[in-house]
Design an enzyme around this catalytic site. Structure first.
Site, mmCIF file in Angstrom:
data_model
loop_
_atom_site.group_PDB
_atom_site.id
_atom_site.type_symbol
_atom_site.label_atom_id
_atom_site.label_comp_id
_atom_site.label_asym_id
_atom_site.label_seq_id
_atom_site.Cartn_x
_atom_site.Cartn_y
_atom_site.Cartn_z
ATOM 1 N N GLU A 142 0.823 -1.202 0.000
ATOM 2 C CA GLU A 142 0.000 0.000 0.000
ATOM 3 C C GLU A 142 0.860 1.256 0.000
ATOM 4 O O GLU A 142 0.636 2.189 -0.780
ATOM 5 C CB GLU A 142 -0.935 0.012 1.210
ATOM 6 C CG GLU A 142 -1.708 1.303 1.395
ATOM 7 C CD GLU A 142 -2.645 1.563 0.236
ATOM 8 O OE1 GLU A 142 -2.732 2.728 -0.196
ATOM 9 O OE2 GLU A 142 -3.280 0.612 -0.257
ATOM 10 N N ASP B 281 1.189 4.096 -3.053
ATOM 11 C CA ASP B 281 0.902 5.512 -2.859
ATOM 12 C C ASP B 281 2.077 6.391 -3.267
ATOM 13 O O ASP B 281 1.923 7.349 -4.028
ATOM 14 C CB ASP B 281 0.558 5.776 -1.389
ATOM 15 C CG ASP B 281 -0.761 5.158 -0.971
ATOM 16 O OD1 ASP B 281 -1.500 4.701 -1.854
ATOM 17 O OD2 ASP B 281 -1.046 5.124 0.237
ATOM 18 N N SER C 292 -7.255 2.964 -3.575
ATOM 19 C CA SER C 292 -5.967 3.340 -2.999
ATOM 20 C C SER C 292 -5.048 3.917 -4.069
ATOM 21 O O SER C 292 -4.173 4.727 -3.777
ATOM 22 C CB SER C 292 -5.277 2.114 -2.370
ATOM 23 O OG SER C 292 -5.728 1.898 -1.062
#
EC number: 3.4.14.10
Length: 623
Positions: free
Chosen positions: A307, A311, A518
């Site tokens: 994750e 990002d 995300s």
């Protein structure tokens, strides 16, 4: 006789006065879960009474309504104060509690010998609206008329010290907004679909170029070329640049930055970023990000998170050379039942907000890809967190969140309001009206809503005025479909959308294909950061809170998405249609058009007089 009667009256009056106004044992429930222990959690045992909890007490902010009015004034392009963001000092002044609130809470703490106790380690926020101190659990239980237990989450085995209800003295209810840790059981989850994580191959130039069949020029991605057909199943920075008409090199890098917020021991890897840039953004090789550790957040470079890498790899590659900051926020897991160390309270959003609002400067753009079902968050907690994001907006920061990956609702879609009925389940903080929420799309010709894109209507927050007409247009066309499954008067989300499937990410030397909103939020945020760069270069303030601009002028720079839906809760979900919809919002970015709109001089239509901040006892100022 008269003298004795008067003395008796005064004595009785005095003795009655104190309990009347300072009855600390006159408790009234502040918040309780209707169904007892929230779904997915189980009791491990009583919390140790001698262990201390790091407690936060939120005091009602005396000027919060004025602060909200300021937010809309400085964020509305038709207002004569557009862009005149407030300084930290001005926000602190409006965030301060009324002296009566401070006095009553201090009296309450003094009653329990906590106000001046060195063991309590009491601190206050810069505006005085938060008091933090360490309190033994047994003492806290007596103060709140409750019992704390150790709870374990069955799916993640995360443990927390919490209670299912707590009370406050009746006299404090109008002065205290929230006390934590108490009934907040929610665990913010990355808005990333685990079903869409697929290992593509080991990192190597040969494997990379074989795995990712991209349009290249001499082995290097060329973002000036048209959108490659391969972008339908493999998204890279060049795909985003081509699809969203991005051709801009930042020039305001000394006074513009992009913040990426991560939770749950998700660490962004510097070495993986370099490999990513080598293959996908070679003109940014040696570009890097800084790490800020908040509330004991970690930075374990040997254990990178998919994750966090997703990002930072896309926020940085798309906004380079804009400085990127990764905020690693602590809070998981907070407690190990067999030790006796001071527990972490695991209030991640509050921990970040406390930190960022204490800084003298903040990033002009902030993106977060985490959230959870709104109904799992206590309403008072959600309101205070949302108000924290509002303060960032009024100071000139654009705050973006992912809309979630459960479409209109995940799991069994059962409400926890005592009715146990099937309802659409909105996501928080995506439902906060002071953030810009980003839904997901996929495909390029045409681009359409990706079916997991979270969207719907808040059960906590009313619909803000900036989105009234576009949302009403959608609801009118929807008619009675799904009546009773959603709150038609609630804050509607998402606001905008971006690609959310098949993102190529490098983690631990491997290439993964990742999907989820995300990916959508950092992608859109990177382009907002470029818009802020362009405005700063034109001697204009940053955009700040985006939504009033997006729903008025900015919509002209968005691609309306009219295909796809977000099925869930055994329904087809909402359909992406012309205009705003609860799947893709207003649409996806056309950066070239957005940039022209962002730097175009605005003609203020507001008639309100500019406020003289000297009446607040603080100087005017801002960006």
């Amino acid at each position: 006789m008269l003298k004795n009667a008067l003395l008796l009256f005064l004595f009785v009056g005095t003795s009655l006065c104190k309990p009347l106004h300072k009855r600390w044992d006159d408790l009234k429930v502040k918040h309780a879960w209707v169904d007892g222990v929230p779904k997915g959690w189980e009791v491990v045992g009583p919390a140790p009474s001698e262990e201390r909890l790091a407690v936060r007490i939120g005091l009602k902010q005396d000027g919060i309504d004025d602060l909200i009015s300021h937010l809309y004034a400085v964020s509305d392009p038709n207002h004569d104060r557009y862009g005149q963001h407030l300084t930290k000092a001005q926000v602190d002044a409006l965030s301060a509690p009324h002296p009566d609130s401070t006095g009553l809470v201090e009296d309450w703490l003094s009653h329990y010998d906590l106000l001046h106790s060195p063991e309590c380690q009491m601190t206050r926020s810069s505006s005085g609206d938060w008091i933090s101190l360490s309190i033994p659990i047994g003492q806290l239980e007596r103060m709140l008329g409750t019992k704390y237990y150790v709870y374990k989450h069955s799916a993640t085995e995360t443990t927390l010290i919490r209670t299912i209800s707590y009370s406050l003295p009746t006299i404090l209810h109008d002065h205290v907004t929230v006390l934590t840790p108490s009934t907040y059981f929610s665990l913010p989850k990355p808005q990333r679909q685990t079903s869409f994580i697929e290992k593509v191959g080991d990192y190597a130039f040969g494997a990379l170029n074989e795995a990712v069949d991209i349009v290249t020029n001499g082995g290097v991605e060329d973002s000036s070329l048209p959108v490659s057909p391969t972008c339908d199943h493999q998204i890279t920075p060049s795909c985003i640049n081509a699809l969203y008409n991005v051709s801009y090199t930042p020039v305001s890098t000394s006074n513009n930055s992009l913040g990426v917020v991560g939770y749950l021991n998700q660490f962004a890897s510097h070495s993986d970023l370099q490999k990513f840039l080598t293959g996908y953004k070679p003109d940014a090789i040696n570009g890097d990000f800084t790490v800020v550790q908040v509330a004991n957040g970690g930075n374990n470079q040997s254990n990178p998170g998919l994750e966090a890498n997703l990002d930072i790899q896309y926020s940085l590659s798309l906004s380079y050379p804009t400085p990127n900051i990764y905020y690693s926020v602590g809070g998981s897991p907070p407690y190990t039942p067999d030790d006796n160390t001071r527990s972490n309270t695991n209030e991640p959003y509050l921990s970040f907000i406390d930190y960022i609002l204490s800084q003298t400067s903040i990033p002009q753009t902030i993106t977060t890809s985490y959230g959870d079902d709104e109904q799992t968050v206590p309403p008072d907690y959600a309101q205070d967190v949302c108000n924290g994001f509002m303060k960032l907006g009024v100071m000139g920061s654009s705050v973006l969140f992912s809309s979630g990956d459960n479409a209109v609702g995940g799991g069994d879609c059962l409400s926890n309001d005592g009715t146990n009925s099937v309802k659409f389940l909105p996501i928080f903080p995506a439902t906060c009206p002071y953030v810009t929420t980003v839904g997901g799309t996929n495909g390029t010709n045409p681009e359409q809503a990706v079916y997991f894109s979270g969207g719907g209507f808040s059960n906590y927050f009313g619909r803000p005025s900036y989105q009234s007409q576009p949302v009403q247009n959608f609801l009118t066309a929807l008619g009675q479909t799904y009546s009773g499954l959603y709150n038609s008067s609630g804050r509607a989300y998402p606001d905008v959308a971006a690609q959310g499937l098949n993102f190529q990410v490098i983690t631990g030397g491997n290439i993964y294909s990742v999907g989820g909103t995300s990916a959508s939020s950092p992608t859109f945020a990177a382009l907002v950061s470029l818009l802020n760069d362009a405005r700063l270069a034109a001697k204009l303030p940053p955009l700040g809170f985006l939504n009033p601009w997006l729903y008025s002028q900015g919509v002209k720079g968005l691609n309306d998405i009219v295909g796809g839906s977000n099925p869930g809760c055994e329904t087809p979900g909402f359909q992406a249609v012309k205009g705003w919809d609860p799947v893709t919002g207003l649409g996806t970015p056309n950066f070239g058009l957005l940039k022209d709109l962002a730097v175009k001089p605005t003609t203020a239509g507001g008639s309100a007089k500019k406020r003289d901040f000297s009446e607040m006892g603080i100087p005017r100022g801002g960006w």
